[in-house]
Design a protein around this motif. Structure first.
Motif, PDB file in Angstrom:
ATOM      1  N   GLN A  65       0.943  -1.394   0.137  1.00  0.00           N
ATOM      2  CA  GLN A  65      -0.076   0.050   0.053  1.00  0.00           C
ATOM      3  C   GLN A  65       0.958   1.276   0.111  1.00  0.00           C
ATOM      4  O   GLN A  65       1.940   1.396   0.524  1.00  0.00           O
ATOM      5  N   PRO A  66       0.463   2.158  -0.618  1.00  0.00           N
ATOM      6  CA  PRO A  66       1.237   3.608  -0.627  1.00  0.00           C
ATOM      7  C   PRO A  66       0.735   4.386   0.367  1.00  0.00           C
ATOM      8  O   PRO A  66       1.325   5.628   0.307  1.00  0.00           O
ATOM      9  N   PHE A  67       0.028   3.924   1.530  1.00  0.00           N
ATOM     10  CA  PHE A  67      -0.262   4.683   2.795  1.00  0.00           C
ATOM     11  C   PHE A  67      -0.014   3.766   3.934  1.00  0.00           C
ATOM     12  O   PHE A  67       0.284   2.586   3.879  1.00  0.00           O
ATOM     13  N   ASP A  68      -0.193   4.577   5.264  1.00  0.00           N
ATOM     14  CA  ASP A  68      -0.047   3.680   6.381  1.00  0.00           C
ATOM     15  C   ASP A  68      -0.992   2.898   6.687  1.00  0.00           C
ATOM     16  O   ASP A  68      -2.345   3.401   6.487  1.00  0.00           O
ATOM     17  N   PRO A 109      -3.188  10.974  10.233  1.00  0.00           N
ATOM     18  CA  PRO A 109      -3.962  11.290   8.899  1.00  0.00           C
ATOM     19  C   PRO A 109      -3.345  10.363   7.923  1.00  0.00           C
ATOM     20  O   PRO A 109      -4.037  10.020   6.924  1.00  0.00           O
ATOM     21  N   ASN A 110      -2.122   9.752   8.179  1.00  0.00           N
ATOM     22  CA  ASN A 110      -1.536   9.048   7.112  1.00  0.00           C
ATOM     23  C   ASN A 110      -2.057   7.668   6.906  1.00  0.00           C
ATOM     24  O   ASN A 110      -1.846   6.890   6.137  1.00  0.00           O
ATOM     25  N   VAL A 111      -2.744   7.129   8.178  1.00  0.00           N
ATOM     26  CA  VAL A 111      -3.435   5.820   8.120  1.00  0.00           C
ATOM     27  C   VAL A 111      -4.812   5.841   7.335  1.00  0.00           C
ATOM     28  O   VAL A 111      -5.603   6.410   7.899  1.00  0.00           O
ATOM     29  N   ASN A 134       5.391   0.800   6.934  1.00  0.00           N
ATOM     30  CA  ASN A 134       4.152   1.505   6.784  1.00  0.00           C
ATOM     31  C   ASN A 134       3.023   0.663   7.538  1.00  0.00           C
ATOM     32  O   ASN A 134       1.729   1.104   7.804  1.00  0.00           O
ATOM     33  N   ALA A 135       3.414  -0.221   8.491  1.00  0.00           N
ATOM     34  CA  ALA A 135       2.627  -0.934   9.262  1.00  0.00           C
ATOM     35  C   ALA A 135       2.733  -0.275  10.842  1.00  0.00           C
ATOM     36  O   ALA A 135       3.776  -0.499  11.401  1.00  0.00           O
ATOM     37  N   ILE A 136       1.552   0.397  11.141  1.00  0.00           N
ATOM     38  CA  ILE A 136       1.492   0.740  12.587  1.00  0.00           C
ATOM     39  C   ILE A 136       0.666   0.028  13.281  1.00  0.00           C
ATOM     40  O   ILE A 136      -0.270   0.032  13.383  1.00  0.00           O
ATOM     41  N   GLN A 137       1.439  -0.658  14.201  1.00  0.00           N
ATOM     42  CA  GLN A 137       0.828  -1.540  15.048  1.00  0.00           C
ATOM     43  C   GLN A 137       0.282  -0.847  16.410  1.00  0.00           C
ATOM     44  O   GLN A 137       0.898  -0.133  16.925  1.00  0.00           O
TER      45      GLN A 137
END
Length: 342
Positions: free
Chosen positions: A255-258, A304-306, A276-279
């Motif tokens: 993905q191009p986003f978080d 906002p990036n998620v 880009n994986a925000i756990q």
């Protein structure tokens, strides 16, 4: 308007605000509620305004004794009393028929019933005692957003709109109370919670689970039955129990986003996650996950990036039934499929 944080020892100040007709958020063992004097129609109307809540969505009335319920209920059936003895104070809300004119239509949504709850949280019981009135208490958040499980969540949504917040730290249960309709011939659970169908049936015998879809022009008998709930800005996807998390991680990597990733610690620890994986850890079991679900959704709402959130499913029985009810509503029924999710 300044929103004051009331600490331990300041309950009298919070109660004084309630008696003046102001709004004060309060803790329970489930989520934080937005409190107002249930007998003050103007104050109750302000609850709807502060939340942006539809006016046909009835409110739960919080009490600190069965005697307080008796002042407003037309009758308390024997089985309802058995449940009160077994589960109050606690995470069970009971719908009863009310005395004519006992509470305004603003509280009841125009129905002839009202939902009562006796929360298991001493600061709030003290607040009701000091104020001398029952309190309405929908979740103290902007309507439709994830419910608040800390005072900070409440402040984020409602600062400047309410007089204060009684801070008692994070809530223990994390999902709203079970709502049981006892105003009908056969009791029915309208909203699952920590008090399960099995728990209730041990006390009063067979009950039903609600499968009725509330119509556009129909007034729901309990919160959470009609309108969109628990939804952050990013789309939530449910990761089913049989899903290979390696496929989820690979999809995130592309993905191009978080992407927010909400799962048990054992899942997060076994995966090599892309940047880009925000756990967000849901802990070690369904009890932890229920307590942390809304907190995780809210944390990602502030990033906002998620643009998407993948969230672990649990077996939908006992407390897992309440967890999955909230997660399904948050996701709008969307499940993760690496071939279908774009």
């Amino acid at each position: 308007m300044d929103t004051k944080i009331f600490r331990h020892g300041e309950i009298a100040q919070a109660a004084a605000a309630i008696k003046r007709g102001e709004l004060v958020a309060f803790p329970t063992e489930t989520v934080y509620g937005l409190g107002a004097d249930a007998t003050n129609e103007k104050a109750v109307k302000n609850v709807y305004l502060a939340k942006g809540r539809p006016s046909d969505n009835p409110l739960i009335v919080h009490v600190n004794s069965i005697a307080m319920v008796e002042k407003y209920a037309a009758e308390i059936p024997d089985n309802a009393r058995k449940l009160m003895d077994a589960f109050w104070p606690g995470s069970l809300t009971i719908i009863l028929k009310i005395k004519k004119g006992a509470l305004s239509k603003t509280v009841t949504g125009g129905l002839k019933t009202v939902a009562f709850r006796y929360p298991d949280c001493q600061p709030t019981l003290d607040l009701i005692e000091e104020a001398g009135v029952p309190m309405v208490g929908p979740s103290a958040n902007t309507s439709g957003k994830p419910s608040p499980t800390t005072a900070q969540h409440v402040y984020h949504d409602l600062h400047g709109k309410i007089s204060g917040i009684v801070d008692n730290g994070p809530t223990r249960v994390g999902v709203e109370s079970t709502v049981l309709d006892m105003s009908t011939d056969h009791p029915v659970i309208l909203r699952p919670g920590a008090v399960t169908k099995k728990d209730i049936e041990k006390v009063i015998g067979s009950i039903d689970l609600n499968h009725h879809k509330v119509g556009k022009n129909e007034t729901p008998k309990a919160p959470g039955m009609k309108y969109k709930h628990y939804a952050p800005k990013a789309q939530v996807y449910i990761v089913d129990e049989d899903t290979d998390w390696d496929k989820v991680v690979e999809w995130i990597r592309q993905q191009p986003f978080d992407v927010g990733m909400m799962a048990e610690e054992k899942v997060l620890q076994q995966e090599v996650l892309p940047m880009n994986a925000i756990q967000f850890s849901l802990g070690k079991n369904v009890q932890d996950a229920s307590a942390r679900l809304f907190d995780g959704l809210r944390q990602f709402d502030d990033q906002p990036n998620v643009k998407a959130i993948v969230t672990q499913a649990f077996p939908a029985h006992d407390l897992g039934g309440a967890y999955m009810n909230r997660l399904n509503k948050s996701a709008g029924g969307m499940h993760f499929d690496s071939n279908a999710v774009k």
